[in-house]
Design an enzyme around this catalytic site. Sequence first.
Site, PDB file in Angstrom:
ATOM      1  N   TYR A   1      64.576  15.011  45.105  1.00  9.38           N
ATOM      2  CA  TYR A   1      65.835  13.620  45.082  1.00  9.38           C
ATOM      3  C   TYR A   1      66.242  14.251  46.712  1.00  9.38           C
ATOM      4  CZ  TYR A   1      70.119  10.847  44.655  1.00  9.38           C
ATOM      5  OH  TYR A   1      70.552  10.332  44.571  1.00  9.38           O
TER       6      TYR A   1
ATOM      7  N   GLU B   1      68.919   6.847  49.523  1.00 14.63           N
ATOM      8  CA  GLU B   1      68.095   7.447  48.472  1.00 14.63           C
ATOM      9  C   GLU B   1      67.103   7.313  48.650  1.00 14.63           C
ATOM     10  OE1 GLU B   1      69.817   8.376  44.034  1.00 14.63           O
ATOM     11  OE2 GLU B   1      68.362   6.644  44.386  1.00 14.63           O
TER      12      GLU B   1
END
Length: 379
Positions: free
Chosen positions: A101, A189
């Site tokens: 992530y 993101e």
Amino acid sequence: MKLHEYQAKGLLREYGIPVPDGSVASTPAEARSIARKIGGTVMVKAQVLVGGRGKAGGVKMATSPEEAEARARDILGMKIKGIEVTKVLVARAVDIASEFYVSLTVDRSARSVQCIASASGGMEIEEVAAREPEKIVRIALDPEAGLVKARHFDALARAFSGKGVAEQAWDIVENMYRLFSDKDCSLVEINPCALDRAGNLVAADAKIIFDDNALYKHPELESFRSTEEYSADEMDARSNGLSYVGLDGSIGCIVNGAGLSMATMDLIKFAGGSPANFLDVGGSSSPDKVFHALRIILKNPRVTAVLINIFGGITRCDDIARGILMAREKLTLRVPLVIRLIGTNEKEGRELLAAAGIDAYDDLSEAVKGVVDRAKETA
Ligand code: GDP
Ligand code: MN
């Protein structure tokens, strides 16, 4: 303003970040032809502006063009968190070895951009934060210096461990930061940032949100706007310089200032009514803005009365009055208007209205009580 995954990936690609090949399709046949062009295994992914598509069944693998067509048929038309899927992204499937992530956001309390990275990718970061907070690396970036390898590489490498992986992650984050700053984003993101079995890091999913307050600096970003994020009325209002949010009550509201708008809506609720919208005409209200505000509110068939609440500071009450008179001339005012007008040029405003036989309150609670009663009578 939020971007769809396919739009976000297009921007990442422009900024030199590795992204699996892919195109967007709105029919199963298109999905098949994209899958054929890509060749091999593909992912068929619902393009909706909400997270958790995977869990909702909106992300499916397909090993042939025919299967891609079938999966697209399953996913198109499906509803995810209440939003109907009208487009799918067909992208080359990554042979994933592990999922990381990485994101950039604005950390208001630290007054800086923050990079968040974790070796636990694939799931939502809130879940990681709750279950294994020690796995999250947070890096605050000084607004002047930005991202500095000598300062920040080691921290990033704690999340992206493995030979050569941290170097690739560094390149990705550098490019993300460039994109984030250039376009005034509030979020970039990549989740999962996938490591494939050949050892390459790629963006398998992407989310980008632009800061709405900076959009005026980036007219080129308007083309990304999705109608699904805003209703037709919200788009109409925006193009006339109004802040408008549709609600499901019956009292249309035209107020100057966001704070006063919120307070007005609270008072309407308190008096037993229900607002049909939030609408801020802003500080320097011209008669045109009031006219458009009324025009947009009156399109809503649920509206049975309208409250205009103006506390004139920069806003001049005579401008507001002119807007009301313009609306009365050009529109069919099918519901009662209740007006409360005080502040700058109040006297001139009231005189303009009085000459047309329109009264205005100066007390807000009386005006609110008035509009709630009228809305009930008209309903
Ligand atoms: P989200 O659920 O909306 O975040 O959609 P994602 O694009 O992140 O997909 C959800 C999950 O599907 C990922 O965490 C992966 O596990 C899986 N997935 C997505 N793309 C691929 C891919 O290209 N290859 C493989 N093997 N799995 C994928
Ligand atoms: Mn994801």
